[in-house]
Scaffold this motif. Structure first.
Motif, mmCIF file in Angstrom:
data_model
loop_
_atom_site.group_PDB
_atom_site.id
_atom_site.type_symbol
_atom_site.label_atom_id
_atom_site.label_comp_id
_atom_site.label_asym_id
_atom_site.label_seq_id
_atom_site.Cartn_x
_atom_site.Cartn_y
_atom_site.Cartn_z
ATOM 1 N N GLN A 104 8.274 140.739 51.342
ATOM 2 C CA GLN A 104 8.797 142.097 51.223
ATOM 3 C C GLN A 104 7.693 143.139 51.351
ATOM 4 O O GLN A 104 7.958 144.294 51.685
ATOM 5 C CB GLN A 104 9.511 142.278 49.882
ATOM 6 C CG GLN A 104 10.778 141.444 49.738
ATOM 7 C CD GLN A 104 10.504 140.095 49.094
ATOM 8 O OE1 GLN A 104 9.406 139.561 49.205
ATOM 9 N NE2 GLN A 104 11.496 139.530 48.422
ATOM 10 N N ASP A 107 7.727 144.715 54.796
ATOM 11 C CA ASP A 107 8.982 145.327 55.237
ATOM 12 C C ASP A 107 8.690 146.710 55.819
ATOM 13 O O ASP A 107 8.116 147.574 55.148
ATOM 14 C CB ASP A 107 9.942 145.438 54.051
ATOM 15 C CG ASP A 107 11.363 145.761 54.481
ATOM 16 O OD1 ASP A 107 11.523 146.506 55.475
ATOM 17 O OD2 ASP A 107 12.313 145.294 53.822
ATOM 18 N N LEU A 108 9.087 146.934 57.085
ATOM 19 C CA LEU A 108 8.820 148.212 57.743
ATOM 20 C C LEU A 108 9.645 149.351 57.171
ATOM 21 O O LEU A 108 9.279 150.522 57.313
ATOM 22 C CB LEU A 108 9.100 148.087 59.248
ATOM 23 C CG LEU A 108 8.175 147.150 60.027
ATOM 24 C CD1 LEU A 108 8.664 146.987 61.459
ATOM 25 C CD2 LEU A 108 6.738 147.680 60.018
ATOM 26 N N HIS A 109 10.764 149.022 56.518
ATOM 27 C CA HIS A 109 11.671 150.056 56.021
ATOM 28 C C HIS A 109 11.445 150.372 54.546
ATOM 29 O O HIS A 109 12.104 151.247 53.997
ATOM 30 C CB HIS A 109 13.125 149.623 56.236
ATOM 31 C CG HIS A 109 13.425 149.247 57.661
ATOM 32 N ND1 HIS A 109 13.397 150.159 58.686
ATOM 33 C CD2 HIS A 109 13.726 148.041 58.233
ATOM 34 C CE1 HIS A 109 13.685 149.548 59.837
ATOM 35 N NE2 HIS A 109 13.882 148.263 59.583
ATOM 36 N N GLU A 110 10.556 149.632 53.909
ATOM 37 C CA GLU A 110 10.264 149.858 52.491
ATOM 38 C C GLU A 110 8.765 150.093 52.337
ATOM 39 O O GLU A 110 7.980 149.150 52.304
ATOM 40 C CB GLU A 110 10.707 148.658 51.640
ATOM 41 C CG GLU A 110 12.204 148.410 51.632
ATOM 42 C CD GLU A 110 12.963 149.490 50.875
ATOM 43 O OE1 GLU A 110 12.332 150.212 50.066
ATOM 44 O OE2 GLU A 110 14.170 149.617 51.102
ATOM 45 N N PRO A 111 8.330 151.363 52.252
ATOM 46 C CA PRO A 111 6.881 151.638 52.178
ATOM 47 C C PRO A 111 6.224 151.103 50.915
ATOM 48 O O PRO A 111 5.041 150.766 50.926
ATOM 49 C CB PRO A 111 6.818 153.171 52.204
ATOM 50 C CG PRO A 111 8.177 153.631 51.754
ATOM 51 C CD PRO A 111 9.137 152.578 52.231
ATOM 52 N N SER A 205 23.009 143.682 52.027
ATOM 53 C CA SER A 205 21.847 143.287 52.822
ATOM 54 C C SER A 205 21.801 141.778 53.012
ATOM 55 O O SER A 205 21.375 141.283 54.051
ATOM 56 C CB SER A 205 20.559 143.781 52.160
ATOM 57 O OG SER A 205 20.306 143.085 50.954
ATOM 58 N N ARG A 225 16.347 137.189 56.870
ATOM 59 C CA ARG A 225 16.475 138.504 57.494
ATOM 60 C C ARG A 225 15.794 138.501 58.856
ATOM 61 O O ARG A 225 14.906 137.698 59.131
ATOM 62 C CB ARG A 225 15.857 139.571 56.596
ATOM 63 C CG ARG A 225 16.645 139.843 55.343
ATOM 64 C CD ARG A 225 15.972 140.891 54.483
ATOM 65 N NE ARG A 225 15.656 142.089 55.238
ATOM 66 C CZ ARG A 225 14.870 143.080 54.795
ATOM 67 N NH1 ARG A 225 14.323 142.976 53.587
ATOM 68 N NH2 ARG A 225 14.615 144.130 55.548
ATOM 69 N N ASP A 228 12.477 141.496 63.000
ATOM 70 C CA ASP A 228 12.241 142.839 63.529
ATOM 71 C C ASP A 228 12.097 143.880 62.424
ATOM 72 O O ASP A 228 11.539 144.955 62.655
ATOM 73 C CB ASP A 228 13.382 143.254 64.468
ATOM 74 C CG ASP A 228 13.444 142.396 65.716
ATOM 75 O OD1 ASP A 228 12.447 141.694 65.982
ATOM 76 O OD2 ASP A 228 14.473 142.412 66.415
ATOM 77 N N ASP A 229 12.614 143.570 61.228
ATOM 78 C CA ASP A 229 12.513 144.526 60.121
ATOM 79 C C ASP A 229 11.138 144.492 59.453
ATOM 80 O O ASP A 229 10.896 145.260 58.519
ATOM 81 C CB ASP A 229 13.583 144.206 59.065
ATOM 82 C CG ASP A 229 14.984 144.442 59.584
ATOM 83 O OD1 ASP A 229 15.144 145.246 60.520
ATOM 84 O OD2 ASP A 229 15.925 143.803 59.060
ATOM 85 N N ASP A 231 6.645 143.881 59.685
ATOM 86 C CA ASP A 231 5.432 144.009 60.488
ATOM 87 C C ASP A 231 4.993 142.595 60.861
ATOM 88 O O ASP A 231 4.171 141.967 60.179
ATOM 89 C CB ASP A 231 4.355 144.734 59.673
ATOM 90 C CG ASP A 231 3.091 145.009 60.491
ATOM 91 O OD1 ASP A 231 2.949 144.408 61.577
ATOM 92 O OD2 ASP A 231 2.247 145.803 60.037
#
Length: 623
Positions: A104, A107-111, A205, A225, A228-229, A231
């Protein structure tokens, strides 16, 4: 009650016994110091057993210290200096990222990574350090298991997915949420709680990816998952690095286990034992390996006094309860065996003089026929040492003295202690930040103690341990008494920041205990934090353990509360200079433990109070 004489206490004990279940060792020895001329409890003789690492084992130990190191923790100057002394200027391996356990973080969507990551990573690093201290066999198994998990994560990534583990706790929450939904009528208008909304989003999710069914109510144990989501290049690089390091360490451990210096030292000790001995290790892989070595040793020496007198309850397969009871009865038939029920029944025979076990026996078993306890490794929680010894150190022991042997690595001990204690402190700090209310380390003790303190007690066994009541109980009592005095209540309520004092009792080396408020972000709750920093010969050595810090400066303020000692003495310029000199180091240590950049430490880590414990070389003053 504390002013009563011994005889009065003994008379009062009969009344108390009818009302209480638990009696402390201190209470029993005070009221009943002897039974028939024999001490109520045996005298304990602590004997640390230092063993020297072979070159191969030394190399492995150093590599593990580097690989398991937390980058924030390992930058402490004393640890850097010790590691350079052991292995030279630079490590062979960069620290493990443990990416397979926390994908996690990529995760690109969770900084920001999930809050549970902060306590999890130092916990895993601590596990690696504990395994290498236990035995190369235990470490090899752990490293192989972690390598397999990392290899699976790379295989998943090659398939375009990332595997996310769903904890048992979260699955129970999901099951309850599903139950509530199924129990609700479709046309019911119910306002969704924040927790339900969070779980609903989480469930969505999960269903958006590939769900791997689990055993808990059919809910998923894992989900896959889309890669692509994440790095992907950074995640792959981290996984490949970890796999290379873990595979190398597992191979290195397998090679080192053939000439395990600790096992050799134990066999030498075993040849000198003259009484029943209980041997503890926290890792079943260790007890399995050591049990095999003991049997091989006895086979090579058929006249050995322990021939056919050895039992192992720490074998690879956990023994059934019936087998455990049979072995315990054969080891201590007078205290661990069932008493004959009828006239003519035969008492269990005395079959064993050496018993090897895991910590499964460190509680609830009476084995006082034994006269020696061996700590083959340090337990996961340092206070477990006391529980192990408690199987033998009991009322009614037939022995005047009980020997306790603890095995400690020679060269690498100091850096190992410094690293694992810092990881434990970081884990505890992170747990407080995310609201964990239960102990992360198993079997949380009543008196918190770190590994450095434990080893110090083993090295100085004749120094009695401090046994005051819990500090919070004393603090509440003193605060209540102080608030009853109007002038003291006013002074407490108007206490300024940076308030400080000099402890009236000097110590061997000067130190300062600082109390901070840590504020992670505007509006966030203030988290108290303590740090003790040494000056003098131990310049820079630190501890973040709150209990250890508070016990270092503990004192009885009765005279102050009652007005008998209310005249402050000015702090000397030398003492003030020491407090200000060590403050920066303390703030830096606290900031690192909370993940705060050093450049922002002064803004987020605010000093509340301090107390200086002066050295015996300088006069003690107070203010």
């Amino acid at each position: 009650m504390l002013g009563l004489a011994g005889q009065e206490l003994r008379e009062l004990r009969e009344e108390i016994n009818a009302l209480t279940v638990r009696r402390t060792r201190r209470y029993i020895t005070t009221t009943s110091p002897a039974v028939g001329g024999r001490a109520t409890f045996p005298h304990i003789e602590q004997q640390p057993v230092r063993y020297r690492l072979t070159p191969q084992m030394r190399s492995l130990f150093i590599d593990v210290l580097d690989a398991a190191a937390d980058p924030d923790v390992m930058c402490a100057p004393e640890l850097v200096e010790e590691m350079e002394r052991l292995r030279g200027a630079g490590p062979r391996f960069a620290p493990l990222t443990l990416a397979a356990y926390v994908p996690q973080c990529y995760d690109l969507h969770e900084p920001e990574p999930p809050t549970w990551v902060a306590p999890l990573l130092p916990l895993i690093r601590s596990l690696l350090l504990k395994r290498i201290e236990s035995s190369p066999a235990a470490f090899a198994e752990t490293a192989r298991h972690m390598a397999d998990r990392t290899r699976q994560a790379l295989a998943d990534l090659a398939e375009g997915v990332v595997r996310i583990t769903v904890s048992a706790k979260r699955r129970r929450q999901l099951r309850e949420l599903v139950r509530q939904w199924l129990a609700s009528s479709p046309d019911e208008a119910q306002e969704e709680t924040a927790e339900q909304e969070e779980l609903r989003d989480f469930l969505s999710s999960l269903l958006g990816g590939t769900v791997i069914p689990g055993s808990l109510g059919g809910l998923p144990k894992e989900c896959l998952r889309r890669a692509d989501d994440f790095d992907v290049p950074a995640l792959r690089e981290a996984l490949e690095h970890d796999l290379t390091v873990l595979d190398h360490l597992a191979t290195e451990a397998d090679a080192a286990r053939h000439e395990d210096p600790k096992a050799t030292a134990f066999l030498c000790l075993m040849d000198t034992l003259e009484a029943k001995t209980l041997v503890f290790s926290e890792a079943r892989d260790t007890t399995t390996d050591l049990g095999r070595r003991i049997r091989d040793h006895l086979t090579r020496h058929p006249q050995h006094p322990l021939q056919d007198r050895f039992a192992n309850l720490g074998s690879k397969e956990r023994p059934r309860e019936e087998e455990t009871n049979r072995v315990l009865a054969g080891f201590c038939p007078e205290t661990a065996a069932d008493l004959p029920l009828r006239i003519g029944d035969v008492r269990t025979k005395d079959r064993y003089d050496l018993l090897l076990t895991t910590d499964m026996l460190s509680e609830g078993v009476n084995l006082q026929q034994a006269r020696a306890v061996v700590n083959y490794d340090l337990p996961w929680n340092p206070m477990r040492i006391t529980q192990r010894l408690g199987r033998v150190d009991r009322i009614g022991s037939p022995h005047d003295m009980v020997h306790c042997y603890t095995f400690l690595p020679d060269e690498v001990l100091d850096v190992w202690l410094g690293l694992i204690d810092r990881l434990r402190a970081k884990t505890a700090t992170a747990a407080r930040l995310v609201g964990v209310s239960t102990a992360l380390f198993p079997d949380a003790p009543v008196e918190t103690i770190d590994y450095a303190t434990l080893v110090e007690r083993l090295e100085k066994p004749h120094v009695p341990a401090y046994t005051a009541p819990p500090l919070d109980e004393l603090q509440r009592m003193w605060l209540h008494r102080a608030q009853a005095v109007p002038t003291l209540r006013h002074r407490i309520e108007h206490l300024t920041r940076w308030a400080g004092a000099v402890h009236p009792d000097p110590a061997d080396a000067p130190s300062v205990v600082y109390c901070f408020h840590v504020i992670r972000s505007p509006g966030a709750a203030r988290v108290p934090a303590f740090c003790r920093v040494y000056g003098g010969a131990r310049q820079g050595a630190t501890s973040l353990d709150p209990d250890r810090c508070l016990r270092e400066i503990d004192l009885d303020p009765t005279d102050w509360i009652e007005g008998r000692d209310d005249t402050p003495v000015p702090v000397t310029s030398e003492q003030r200079h020491l407090v200000l000199t060590l403050l920066g180091r303390a703030r830096k240590e606290v900031a690192a433990a909370f993940g705060i950049p050093e450049s922002e430490a002064e803004r987020h880590v605010r000093l509340i109070a301090w107390m200086l414990r002066p050295s015996t070389l300088t006069p003690a003053r107070s203010a």
